[in-house]
Each structure stands twice: as C-alpha cells, then as structure tokens.
Design a protein around this motif. Structure first.
Motif, short mmCIF file in Angstrom:
data_model
loop_
_atom_site.label_atom_id
_atom_site.label_comp_id
_atom_site.label_asym_id
_atom_site.label_seq_id
_atom_site.Cartn_x
_atom_site.Cartn_y
_atom_site.Cartn_z
N TRP A 20 19.32 -15.82 16.84
CA TRP A 20 20.18 -15.21 17.85
C TRP A 20 20.40 -16.24 18.96
O TRP A 20 19.44 -16.90 19.41
N PHE A 21 21.63 -16.34 19.38
CA PHE A 21 22.02 -17.21 20.49
C PHE A 21 22.81 -16.35 21.48
O PHE A 21 23.27 -15.27 21.14
N ARG A 22 22.99 -16.86 22.67
CA ARG A 22 23.81 -16.16 23.65
C ARG A 22 24.58 -17.15 24.50
O ARG A 22 24.17 -18.31 24.66
N GLN A 23 25.69 -16.67 25.03
CA GLN A 23 26.50 -17.48 25.92
C GLN A 23 26.95 -16.63 27.09
O GLN A 23 27.70 -15.66 26.90
N ALA A 24 26.49 -17.00 28.27
CA ALA A 24 26.89 -16.31 29.48
C ALA A 24 28.18 -16.93 30.02
O ALA A 24 28.50 -18.08 29.70
N PRO A 25 28.92 -16.18 30.82
CA PRO A 25 30.18 -16.71 31.37
C PRO A 25 29.95 -18.02 32.12
O PRO A 25 29.08 -18.12 32.97
N GLY A 26 30.72 -19.02 31.76
CA GLY A 26 30.64 -20.30 32.44
C GLY A 26 29.45 -21.16 32.07
O GLY A 26 29.23 -22.22 32.66
N VAL A 40 18.10 -18.03 21.66
CA VAL A 40 17.34 -16.88 22.12
C VAL A 40 16.10 -16.65 21.26
O VAL A 40 14.98 -16.60 21.77
N ALA A 41 16.32 -16.50 19.96
CA ALA A 41 15.20 -16.19 19.07
C ALA A 41 15.58 -16.55 17.64
O ALA A 41 16.77 -16.63 17.31
N ALA A 42 14.57 -16.76 16.80
CA ALA A 42 14.81 -17.08 15.40
C ALA A 42 13.69 -16.51 14.55
O ALA A 42 12.58 -16.27 15.02
N ILE A 43 14.02 -16.34 13.26
CA ILE A 43 13.06 -15.78 12.33
C ILE A 43 13.23 -16.46 10.98
O ILE A 43 14.35 -16.76 10.56
N SER A 44 12.12 -16.70 10.31
CA SER A 44 12.17 -17.36 9.02
C SER A 44 12.71 -16.41 7.96
O SER A 44 12.86 -15.22 8.19
N TRP A 45 12.98 -16.95 6.77
CA TRP A 45 13.59 -16.16 5.72
C TRP A 45 12.75 -14.96 5.32
O TRP A 45 13.27 -13.91 4.96
N SER A 46 11.45 -15.08 5.40
CA SER A 46 10.56 -13.99 5.00
C SER A 46 10.23 -13.06 6.15
O SER A 46 9.68 -11.98 5.94
N GLY A 47 10.52 -13.50 7.37
CA GLY A 47 10.13 -12.73 8.54
C GLY A 47 8.73 -13.05 9.02
O GLY A 47 8.27 -12.49 10.02
N THR A 49 22.75 -11.03 30.76
CA THR A 49 24.15 -10.73 30.48
C THR A 49 24.80 -11.91 29.77
O THR A 49 24.77 -13.04 30.26
N ALA A 50 25.39 -11.62 28.61
CA ALA A 50 25.98 -12.68 27.79
C ALA A 50 26.59 -12.06 26.55
O ALA A 50 26.35 -10.89 26.24
N VAL A 51 27.35 -12.86 25.84
CA VAL A 51 27.75 -12.52 24.48
C VAL A 51 26.65 -13.05 23.55
O VAL A 51 26.29 -14.23 23.63
N TYR A 52 26.14 -12.17 22.73
CA TYR A 52 25.06 -12.52 21.82
C TYR A 52 25.62 -12.73 20.42
O TYR A 52 26.39 -11.89 19.91
N TYR A 53 25.20 -13.83 19.80
CA TYR A 53 25.66 -14.19 18.47
C TYR A 53 24.46 -14.28 17.52
O TYR A 53 23.42 -14.84 17.87
N CYS A 54 24.66 -13.76 16.31
CA CYS A 54 23.67 -14.02 15.28
C CYS A 54 24.17 -15.16 14.41
O CYS A 54 25.38 -15.38 14.29
N ALA A 55 23.25 -15.89 13.83
CA ALA A 55 23.59 -17.05 13.04
C ALA A 55 22.64 -17.17 11.86
O ALA A 55 21.47 -16.77 11.95
N GLY A 56 23.13 -17.72 10.77
CA GLY A 56 22.35 -17.87 9.55
C GLY A 56 22.26 -19.31 9.10
O GLY A 56 23.20 -20.09 9.26
#
Length: 123
Positions: free
Chosen positions: A35-41, A47-54, A90-97
């Motif tokens: 998970w990543f995030r981008q706040a205005p400006g 933010v956080a990450a997890i391995s394939w197995s958890g 406060t931000a737009v939160y993105y998930c990524a793989g």
C-alpha cells in the motif's frame, strides 16, 4: 494482476477505516502486495507491505502501531486496517502488486497498481 482498491472515505481524527484491494487472476498468491499513499502536493510514499504468504509485513514508521496490512489469498484480497487516524493520513491510497515472494518498499518495486481510493481525515 488487475487491482481494485476500495474502502476510502471521510472519517474524523481518531477513527478507523479498512481499505480493501481485490485482485483478478489466479496468481494473486504469487504476489507480494503493498500500500502506498499520495497526499495533495506531496510525493507518493510507502505505507505497508506484505509477503506473498502473509507471513512477513513491513510498515512505514509513520503508521507503525496504527495500521495493519493483511491478506486473504482465498479471496484474492489484501486489506489495510487503519486505526487512530490523523489528519496527516489524508491521501489517495493505492494498492500495488509485485510478482515475488518478498515485498519491496519503493514504488518501482511494483508492476501492478490499483486506481486509488481517497481517505480524508478531518480534525
């Protein structure tokens, strides 16, 4: 893998939200997720990450102890439980793989991105 983030919204400081990221495809369990995030400006930040197995997780210092990342490979979904929210969250939160057992903490570590979900924390 295609990713769809959801669960954002408006919450008061001190409140909680749970973000979800649903993945398409049969290979989700082969992907580490972040998970990543981008706040205005501001630039996008990890933010956080997890391995394939958890079995392994990692957090940015700014969210450690407040946020929890988890995944359900049977449901092809990764979650971000956010507690004790602050206005600076406060931000737009993105998930990524990332097709790897191990996660990364940089944006360029990830090949697949969801569309983002907006989290607004009022003071």
């Amino acid at each position: 893998v295609q990713l769809q983030a959801s669960g954002g919204g408006l919450v008061q400081a001190g409140g909680s939200l749970r973000l979800s990221c649903a993945a398409s495809g049969r290979t989700f369990s082969s992907y580490a997720m972040g998970w990543f995030r981008q706040a205005p400006g501001k630039e996008r930040e990890f933010v956080a990450a997890i391995s394939w197995s958890g079995g392994s997780t990692h957090y940015a210092d700014s969210v450690k102890g407040r946020f929890t990342i988890s995944r359900d490979n049977a449901k092809n979904t990764v979650y971000l439980q956010m507690n004790s929210l602050k206005p600076e969250d406060t931000a737009v939160y993105y998930c990524a793989g990332r097709r790897s057992r191990d996660y990364g903490t940089a944006g360029y570590d990830y090949s697949d991105w969801g569309q983002g979900t907006l989290v607004t924390v009022s003071s």
